[in-house]
Design a protein around this motif. Structure first.
Motif, PDB file in Angstrom:
ATOM      1  N   ALA A 785       0.833  -1.206   0.000  1.00  0.00           N
ATOM      2  CA  ALA A 785       0.000   0.000   0.000  1.00  0.00           C
ATOM      3  C   ALA A 785       0.867   1.255   0.000  1.00  0.00           C
ATOM      4  N   TRP A 786       1.941   1.260   0.799  1.00  0.00           N
ATOM      5  CA  TRP A 786       2.804   2.444   0.822  1.00  0.00           C
ATOM      6  C   TRP A 786       3.545   2.612  -0.505  1.00  0.00           C
ATOM      7  N   LEU A 787       3.876   1.511  -1.159  1.00  0.00           N
ATOM      8  CA  LEU A 787       4.511   1.623  -2.469  1.00  0.00           C
ATOM      9  C   LEU A 787       3.540   2.242  -3.479  1.00  0.00           C
ATOM     10  N   ALA A 788       2.265   1.812  -3.427  1.00  0.00           N
ATOM     11  CA  ALA A 788       1.258   2.411  -4.305  1.00  0.00           C
ATOM     12  C   ALA A 788       1.102   3.898  -4.003  1.00  0.00           C
ATOM     13  N   ARG A 789       1.158   4.269  -2.728  1.00  0.00           N
ATOM     14  CA  ARG A 789       1.061   5.681  -2.347  1.00  0.00           C
ATOM     15  C   ARG A 789       2.257   6.467  -2.887  1.00  0.00           C
ATOM     16  N   ALA A 790       3.467   5.876  -2.803  1.00  0.00           N
ATOM     17  CA  ALA A 790       4.652   6.560  -3.326  1.00  0.00           C
ATOM     18  C   ALA A 790       4.521   6.808  -4.822  1.00  0.00           C
ATOM     19  N   GLU A 791       4.017   5.805  -5.546  1.00  0.00           N
ATOM     20  CA  GLU A 791       3.827   5.969  -7.003  1.00  0.00           C
ATOM     21  C   GLU A 791       2.823   7.084  -7.285  1.00  0.00           C
ATOM     22  N   ALA A 792       1.720   7.108  -6.546  1.00  0.00           N
ATOM     23  CA  ALA A 792       0.686   8.117  -6.777  1.00  0.00           C
ATOM     24  C   ALA A 792       1.167   9.515  -6.409  1.00  0.00           C
ATOM     25  N   GLU A 793       1.919   9.637  -5.300  1.00  0.00           N
ATOM     26  CA  GLU A 793       2.437  10.947  -4.897  1.00  0.00           C
ATOM     27  C   GLU A 793       3.454  11.467  -5.923  1.00  0.00           C
ATOM     28  N   TYR A 794       4.256  10.555  -6.477  1.00  0.00           N
ATOM     29  CA  TYR A 794       5.208  10.958  -7.507  1.00  0.00           C
ATOM     30  C   TYR A 794       4.470  11.540  -8.711  1.00  0.00           C
ATOM     31  N   LEU A 795       3.410  10.864  -9.142  1.00  0.00           N
ATOM     32  CA  LEU A 795       2.631  11.362 -10.286  1.00  0.00           C
ATOM     33  C   LEU A 795       1.948  12.686  -9.946  1.00  0.00           C
ATOM     34  N   ARG A 798       4.140  15.583 -10.375  1.00  0.00           N
ATOM     35  CA  ARG A 798       4.368  15.926 -11.786  1.00  0.00           C
ATOM     36  C   ARG A 798       3.093  16.441 -12.463  1.00  0.00           C
ATOM     37  N   GLY A 799       1.987  16.482 -11.689  1.00  0.00           N
ATOM     38  CA  GLY A 799       0.711  16.886 -12.273  1.00  0.00           C
ATOM     39  C   GLY A 799       0.126  15.827 -13.181  1.00  0.00           C
ATOM     40  N   GLU A 800       0.499  14.562 -12.931  1.00  0.00           N
ATOM     41  CA  GLU A 800       0.066  13.481 -13.807  1.00  0.00           C
ATOM     42  C   GLU A 800      -0.702  12.392 -13.061  1.00  0.00           C
ATOM     43  N   ASP A 801      -1.155  12.700 -11.828  1.00  0.00           N
ATOM     44  CA  ASP A 801      -1.871  11.647 -11.107  1.00  0.00           C
ATOM     45  C   ASP A 801      -3.216  11.371 -11.747  1.00  0.00           C
ATOM     46  N   THR A 802      -3.679  10.147 -11.602  1.00  0.00           N
ATOM     47  CA  THR A 802      -4.901   9.698 -12.245  1.00  0.00           C
ATOM     48  C   THR A 802      -5.801   9.036 -11.228  1.00  0.00           C
ATOM     49  N   PRO A 803      -7.100   8.933 -11.538  1.00  0.00           N
ATOM     50  CA  PRO A 803      -7.987   8.189 -10.644  1.00  0.00           C
ATOM     51  C   PRO A 803      -7.507   6.759 -10.438  1.00  0.00           C
ATOM     52  N   GLU A 804      -6.940   6.137 -11.489  1.00  0.00           N
ATOM     53  CA  GLU A 804      -6.480   4.758 -11.366  1.00  0.00           C
ATOM     54  C   GLU A 804      -5.378   4.622 -10.316  1.00  0.00           C
ATOM     55  N   ALA A 805      -4.487   5.613 -10.288  1.00  0.00           N
ATOM     56  CA  ALA A 805      -3.389   5.550  -9.317  1.00  0.00           C
ATOM     57  C   ALA A 805      -3.910   5.615  -7.887  1.00  0.00           C
ATOM     58  N   TRP A 806      -4.836   6.523  -7.615  1.00  0.00           N
ATOM     59  CA  TRP A 806      -5.340   6.673  -6.247  1.00  0.00           C
ATOM     60  C   TRP A 806      -6.358   5.594  -5.894  1.00  0.00           C
TER      61      TRP A 806
END
Length: 940
Positions: A785-795, A798-806
């Motif tokens: 879960a924290w790895l998924a959070r790190a990926e989403a925070e990175y996006l 960059r202004g590239e986060d998506t509903p799929e990431a969160w």
């Protein structure tokens, strides 16, 4: 009892502490003053006033140096009455302190076990009625009693217990061992200092009036000569005119007026100490029964001795000191020798050692010191144990047949001293002494080869303590040598324990190529040689190895086997380590119900064993809080956190305080800043346990700063935590990497894209290593879960986060981590709104708001309210009819997490008016906090 003169402020201060304790706020009072100034009279007044509604436990230290551990506690327990006696039967570790206490199993508890038992006893007694514990003359306290006092001052929190300790301030020279203890205690908010000052002239006259009265002129003269010292004034009043001005001369003049028999009895009593048993005093005086009886009556009538229990006490310690100091050298030696002879077979070994050493009877002092060390270990006083052992070692060359007298050789006695030293917290000193022993054995004597059994024991202990200091590479080298000294056949307990320590060291190092073979050998050797403790320890280590490397089930089965074996052996340290590992294994894999069931059971066992404050006892309690926090039972978590000190004075206290931060940060509690300040004062960068604590406090300080809007500070805290965390602690790093990426995303244009790349790369690298099958690392549900959070925070950065990431983050935390799932849903709702998916956004927002409301997560509730206001979700919340239109406006802003000053600025009213509105809202809604009021707004 005569009226108390001139002590109104002191009495008031003591009664205040007792009143707070009766209301559930424990406290400690340190009463100081010169010898004879009136400390005992003051505490007696408080004790007498408390007897009606309190359980009173009172004990007194004696001038026996470090000889007898826990002496005032033992006296307090012995005089505690039926209520205490009944509860002591359920706590045999405390029963051992009493003169007629049982020997128990002989294994001896660690000091924390005794401390836990004392804490449990006081808390249990306090459930029925408030408890007053009085420990007098702490300037004579042994080290274990001083440690116990410090322990109680920190961990008596909300129990109805008051502790009073008295000491002579004029005895506290610069290097007195009580001096740093007092300084440390007085930094705590629950500790009160009361100084008993000398009498003013009018108070001396009033005191003399209670003794029979005298003329104003005589009262003034006595006041001048006594300098306001109550005891000295009383002695001058009794003595009359034309006496020496020195206190000792004055006291001795009083003794010289006694009959020869009375003088003989009082001299004997002075050698015994402040207290002496009636039968022993009669025996030691060597007087006929009727003559001794008359002498005792004379001493009591002249107010030198007072009846106390089954014996006598000096009316004041200064009397005893004066008489004892006046003994002739030969008389002193003869009387100590007589006491030693009388104590053989009937007194505590520590007392026998004390009198034998004073009598220059070195063989008897040696044997008694060895036995005193063993008794100190048995009753949980390792500080005194190594003092006794060290004294015996110093006498080794000066007595005939020391090995026969001690029942052991010199090296094994030194090993016992080292073990006691390590148990008392002096692990570094223990390592240094073991290194000296190792070098001595390697050198041999007269060219002889070293005894392999002895060398193996020394090396095994050295490796064990090196591992405790996190010197893992050194520990592996020494442990490997320890198993090479002895042949595999025949199996011996020494080699089995050396193998167990070797695999324990290897699992925390970079080298574990022969781990499985050595672990199997350790188990087999333990069984064959009867060293089942070595087998149980190895099973726990095997469980840690196999739970991630081969089979989760195999690892958990090994923990269960080790637990059962430890229980059968009656070794709480072994079975608590196994039980902790078993519960932690369930927690790491996201099986939170099983983890909670296991941890709650283990906490009960730790409490019953009196080990709530031992190393694994503390780890178990921290895990209990973490499990409750994770599953969303924050009421239980709050109860657990209440027992964790805020003002941490040691790294152990900082550890539990850091775990309490999880809850405090998530709730936005004001205590966060205070916890962090006290941890910073510990200078953790230079402590062996510092890296872990810096990681814990730094990671949570970063989250706290982020909730406060200081994202630059959040990033600094996260960097410090990552710099401190050992590289092998891979899964925890992912969490802090995610927090750092979140801070970078919130900094926006000011963020460092290279830093973001680095944090994400590190998180991915940590995850890949944990998935590679390395022992000790497991990417469980929370790690993913924290790895998924790190990926989403990175996006997001960059202004590239998506509903799929969160969505992936929220789903990953859906294994049972309610708070983190809700926090992810907040971010999901925000990105859904930006992608015009309003219906799904509102659904995620409402679920998150409901969770934040239930938990009382004020910072999260504030940002959710702000988001709901921007999105128009709050319009669905009806106006509360019990409030005025203005109060509904205030409530809406309050639900957004606004302060009274912010509310005032938004509505163009004064902060005072805003405060009145908030108070009215809380009253009308029947709630006590701003968070509860915000919850009513979101769910009316």
């Amino acid at each position: 009892m005569a009226a108390l003169i001139g002590r109104e402020p002191e009495v008031e201060a003591l009664r205040e502490v007792l009143a707070r304790a009766a209301a559930g706020q424990s406290g400690l009072v340190l009463v100081s003053g010169d010898a004879g100034v009136g400390k005992t009279r003051l505490t007696t007044e408080i004790i007498e006033g408390a007897r009606g509604g309190w359980t009173v436990l009172a004990g007194q230290c004696a001038e026996l140096g470090e000889s007898v551990p826990y002496l005032p506690l033992a006296e307090a327990l012995r005089g505690g009455g039926p209520a205490v006696a009944e509860r002591l039967r359920a706590r045999p570790v405390l029963g051992r302190l009493l003169p007629d206490g049982t020997d128990g199993d002989g294994a001896g508890p660690v000091q924390q076990q005794l401390f836990g038992a004392v804490l449990g006893l006081l808390a249990e007694l306090a459930e029925e009625r408030p408890v007053l514990l009085v420990l007098e003359d702490l300037h004579w306290a042994d080290a274990s009693t001083r440690h116990l006092l410090t322990f109680l001052s920190r961990f008596l929190q909300r129990d109805r217990v008051a502790v009073i300790g008295t000491y002579r301030s004029d005895d506290l020279h610069r290097r007195h061992p009580l001096r740093p203890v007092v300084a440390e205690l007085l930094r705590q908010p629950t500790v009160t200092a009361v100084e008993v000052r000398p009498f003013e002239a009018a108070e001396t006259a009033g005191y003399l009036a209670t003794l029979g009265g005298t003329s104003p002129e005589e009262a003034a003269r006595i006041h001048a000569r006594s300098e306001g010292n109550a005891f000295y004034a009383g002695e001058l009043f009794d003595a009359g005119d034309d006496l020496p001005t020195g206190l000792v001369d004055l006291l001795l003049a009083k003794v010289e007026r006694l009959s020869d028999d009375a003088q003989q009895v009082v001299r004997v009593a002075s050698v015994a100490g402040q207290r002496i048993d009636d039968s022993m005093l009669r025996e030691m005086s060597e007087l006929e029964e009727d003559r001794c009886e008359r002498a005792l009556r004379e001493l009591v009538s002249h107010r030198l001795l007072e009846p106390h229990g089954e014996g006598y006490v000096f009316r004041h310690a200064l009397l005893r000191e004066a008489v004892y100091g006046d003994l002739l050298p030969g008389e002193n030696t003869r009387l100590h020798a007589a006491f030693a002879a009388c104590l053989v077979g009937r007194g505590r070994p520590a007392e026998l050692a004390y009198h034998s050493l004073a009598a220059h009877d070195l063989p008897r002092a040696f044997a008694a010191s060895v036995e005193a060390g063993r008794e100190a270990i048995r009753i949980g006083a390792p500080n005194e144990a190594h003092v006794h052992y060290d004294r015996a070692l110093a006498l080794w060359e000066r007595v005939p047949g020391p090995a026969e007298a001690a029942g052991t050789d010199r090296v094994h006695l030194a090993l016992q001293a080292v073990t006691a030293e390590a148990l008392s917290g002096e692990v570094r000193r223990a390592v240094h002494r073991l290194e000296t022993l190792r070098d001595l054995l390697r050198g041999g004597r007269s060219g002889a080869e070293p005894d392999p059994l002895l060398l193996t024991e020394v090396l095994e202990r050295l490796a064990y303590y090196l591992s405790d200091l996190d010197r893992d590479d050194e520990s592996v080298v020494v442990a490997r040598e320890s198993i090479e000294v002895l042949p595999a056949d025949p199996p011996t307990p020494q080699r089995a324990r050396a193998l167990a320590t070797y695999v324990r060291s290897v699992i925390f190092s970079d080298e574990y190529g022969d781990f499985e073979d050595r672990a199997a050998e350790a188990v087999a050797a333990g069984r064959a040689s009867g060293a089942l403790d070595a087998e149980a320890s190895t099973l726990v280590t095997l469980g840690i190895y196999h739970e991630s490397l081969t089979s989760e089930k195999e690892g958990m089965d090994l923990f269960a086997r080790a637990y059962r074996l430890g229980r059968d052996l009656g070794d709480p340290e072994v079975y608590l380590r196994a039980a902790y590992s078993y519960a932690r294994g369930h927690f790491d894999r996201g099986d939170l119900d099983a983890a909670r069931e296991a941890i709650d059971k283990t906490v009960e066992e730790a409490a019953s064993a009196g080990l709530m404050w031992s190393g694994y006892g503390l780890s178990i309690r921290c895990l209990q809080l973490l499990v409750a926090y994770t599953i969303g039972d924050w009421k239980s978590a709050e109860t657990y956190a209440e027992g964790f000190p805020v003002r941490a004075a040691t790294t152990g206290e900082a550890q539990v305080s850091a775990y309490a931060l999880f809850l405090d940060v998530a709730r936005g509690a004001p205590v966060v800043e205070e916890r962090l300040r006290w941890m910073d004062r510990l200078n953790l960068d230079h402590d062996d346990e510092g890296p872990f604590l810096i990681y814990m406090s730094g990671g949570l300080a970063a989250e706290h700063a982020a909730w406060s809007g200081d994202h630059a500070a959040a990033l600094r805290h996260a960097r410090r935590a990552l710099d401190a965390l050992p590289s092998l602690s891979l899964t925890p790093r992912i969490r802090v990497d995610a927090v750092a990426l979140g801070a970078l995303a919130d900094l926006g244009d000011g963020a460092d894209p290279e830093a973001a790349e680095a944090f994400l790369a590190e998180a991915r690298h940590s995850a890949s290593l944990t998935l590679s099958g390395e022992p000790r690392n497991w990417l469980g549900g929370e790690g993913r879960a924290w790895l998924a959070r790190a990926e989403a925070e990175y996006l997001r950065g960059r202004g590239e986060d998506t509903p799929e990431a969160w969505r992936a983050v929220a789903e990953a935390f859906d294994y049972g981590f309610r708070y983190e799932k809700a926090r992810s849903q907040w971010r999901l709702a925000d990105v859904l709104l930006r992608n015009d998916l309003r219906e799904e956004a509102e659904s995620a927002w409402r679920e998150a708001a409901e969770t934040a409301t239930d938990l009382g997560a004020a910072p999260l509730l504030g940002v959710l309210t702000e988001l709901g206001g921007r999105a128009g979700f709050l319009t669905a919340a009806p106006v509360l009819p019990v409030l005025t239109a203005r109060e509904n406006e205030v409530l809406r802003l309050l639900a957004e997490g606004r302060s009274n000053r912010d509310i005032a600025a938004a509505l163009f009213i004064s902060p005072k008016t805003a405060s009145v509105h908030v108070s009215n809202i809380l009253g009308k809604l029947g709630v006590s906090t701003r968070t509860e009021a915000a919850a009513r707004f979101l769910r009316p």
